[in-house]
Design a protein around this motif. Structure first.
Motif, PDB file in Angstrom:
ATOM      1  N   ASP A 126      88.575  44.531 124.518  1.00  0.00           N
ATOM      2  CA  ASP A 126      89.855  43.936 124.101  1.00  0.00           C
ATOM      3  C   ASP A 126      90.625  45.140 123.678  1.00  0.00           C
ATOM      4  O   ASP A 126      90.007  46.120 123.094  1.00  0.00           O
ATOM      5  CB  ASP A 126      89.387  43.310 122.681  1.00  0.00           C
ATOM      6  CG  ASP A 126      90.498  42.349 122.146  1.00  0.00           C
ATOM      7  OD1 ASP A 126      91.390  43.160 121.386  1.00  0.00           O
ATOM      8  OD2 ASP A 126      90.640  41.184 122.375  1.00  0.00           O
ATOM      9  N   ASP A 128      92.299  45.460 120.922  1.00  0.00           N
ATOM     10  CA  ASP A 128      91.801  45.621 119.570  1.00  0.00           C
ATOM     11  C   ASP A 128      90.439  46.440 119.476  1.00  0.00           C
ATOM     12  O   ASP A 128      89.639  45.671 119.537  1.00  0.00           O
ATOM     13  CB  ASP A 128      91.896  44.351 118.518  1.00  0.00           C
ATOM     14  CG  ASP A 128      91.533  44.552 117.043  1.00  0.00           C
ATOM     15  OD1 ASP A 128      91.129  45.407 116.649  1.00  0.00           O
ATOM     16  OD2 ASP A 128      92.014  43.383 116.521  1.00  0.00           O
ATOM     17  N   ARG A 129      90.412  47.633 119.225  1.00  0.00           N
ATOM     18  CA  ARG A 129      89.129  48.355 119.472  1.00  0.00           C
ATOM     19  C   ARG A 129      88.230  48.171 118.181  1.00  0.00           C
ATOM     20  O   ARG A 129      86.830  48.304 118.529  1.00  0.00           O
ATOM     21  CB  ARG A 129      89.256  49.811 119.344  1.00  0.00           C
ATOM     22  CG  ARG A 129      90.498  50.159 120.732  1.00  0.00           C
ATOM     23  CD  ARG A 129      89.775  49.488 122.305  1.00  0.00           C
ATOM     24  NE  ARG A 129      88.692  49.951 122.395  1.00  0.00           N
ATOM     25  CZ  ARG A 129      87.733  49.383 123.065  1.00  0.00           C
ATOM     26  NH1 ARG A 129      87.973  48.243 123.825  1.00  0.00           N
ATOM     27  NH2 ARG A 129      86.389  49.801 123.632  1.00  0.00           N
ATOM     28  N   ALA A 130      88.660  47.684 117.108  1.00  0.00           N
ATOM     29  CA  ALA A 130      87.933  47.426 115.799  1.00  0.00           C
ATOM     30  C   ALA A 130      87.065  46.089 116.417  1.00  0.00           C
ATOM     31  O   ALA A 130      86.007  45.829 116.116  1.00  0.00           O
ATOM     32  CB  ALA A 130      88.650  47.334 114.713  1.00  0.00           C
ATOM     33  N   LYS A 131      87.825  45.001 116.888  1.00  0.00           N
ATOM     34  CA  LYS A 131      87.179  43.937 117.277  1.00  0.00           C
ATOM     35  C   LYS A 131      86.227  44.208 118.365  1.00  0.00           C
ATOM     36  O   LYS A 131      85.164  43.834 118.237  1.00  0.00           O
ATOM     37  CB  LYS A 131      88.488  42.917 117.772  1.00  0.00           C
ATOM     38  CG  LYS A 131      88.091  41.536 118.452  1.00  0.00           C
ATOM     39  CD  LYS A 131      89.181  40.951 118.860  1.00  0.00           C
ATOM     40  CE  LYS A 131      88.799  39.374 119.581  1.00  0.00           C
ATOM     41  NZ  LYS A 131      89.932  38.706 119.793  1.00  0.00           N
TER      42      LYS A 131
END
Length: 156
Positions: A126, A128-131
């Motif tokens: 994804d 969104d690298r934190a996700k």
């Protein structure tokens, strides 16, 4: 040109491919035959060959005694839609085998499988690298994949 995977079984090839084809929808054993000539693996009739498909993937197999054991460098990945599918395959393929981290298991013949959730790879990639990190960290803590826990990790 056609590409087909080949599996070498020491013994019980027909039992193995019978189980595999019974578990994966759209699978079939196309033929099983004994080699009619002596081979380095044994006398005429002792070496058996088979052609089968698992879903849309074609395989050939040979039962010709010990040579090289299966290892992690080759595995079959099954991406499941539901937790029930994961649970069913995990129980059947893991029976008599060993379970490993991150959805990997070895069946009783030593073949490695990755029983995963459809979309897991996309979640780990994804933008969104934190996700993606949360999902990856959750998956790394699992033995059998838990879709609800992955979805919870994705939500944060």
């Amino acid at each position: 040109m056609k590409v087909t995977q080949h599996l070498w079984f020491e013994k019980d090839m027909e039992a193995a491919i019978g189980l595999y084809t019974s578990l994966i929808p759209g699978s079939a054993i196309h033929w099983v035959s004994a080699l009619p000539a002596d081979t380095p693996s044994g006398p005429a009739g002792s070496v058996r060959l088979a052609s089968f498909s698992l879903g849309d993937q074609d395989y050939v197999a040979i039962e010709a005694g010990p040579l090289d054991r299966f290892n992690h460098s080759f595995s079959i990945i099954v991406q499941c839609e539901t937790q029930a599918e994961i649970d069913r395959l995990w129980a059947a393929l893991g029976d008599g085998g060993t379970t490993e981290a991150c959805g990997w298991l070895r069946d009783r013949w030593g073949l490695s499988w990755q029983i995963s959730a459809k979309g897991l790879s996309a979640l780990m990639a994804d933008p969104d690298r934190a996700k993606a990190k949360r999902v990856c960290e959750a998956a790394l803590k699992m033995v059998k994949v838990d879709i609800a826990a992955l979805e919870a990790a994705a939500r944060g």
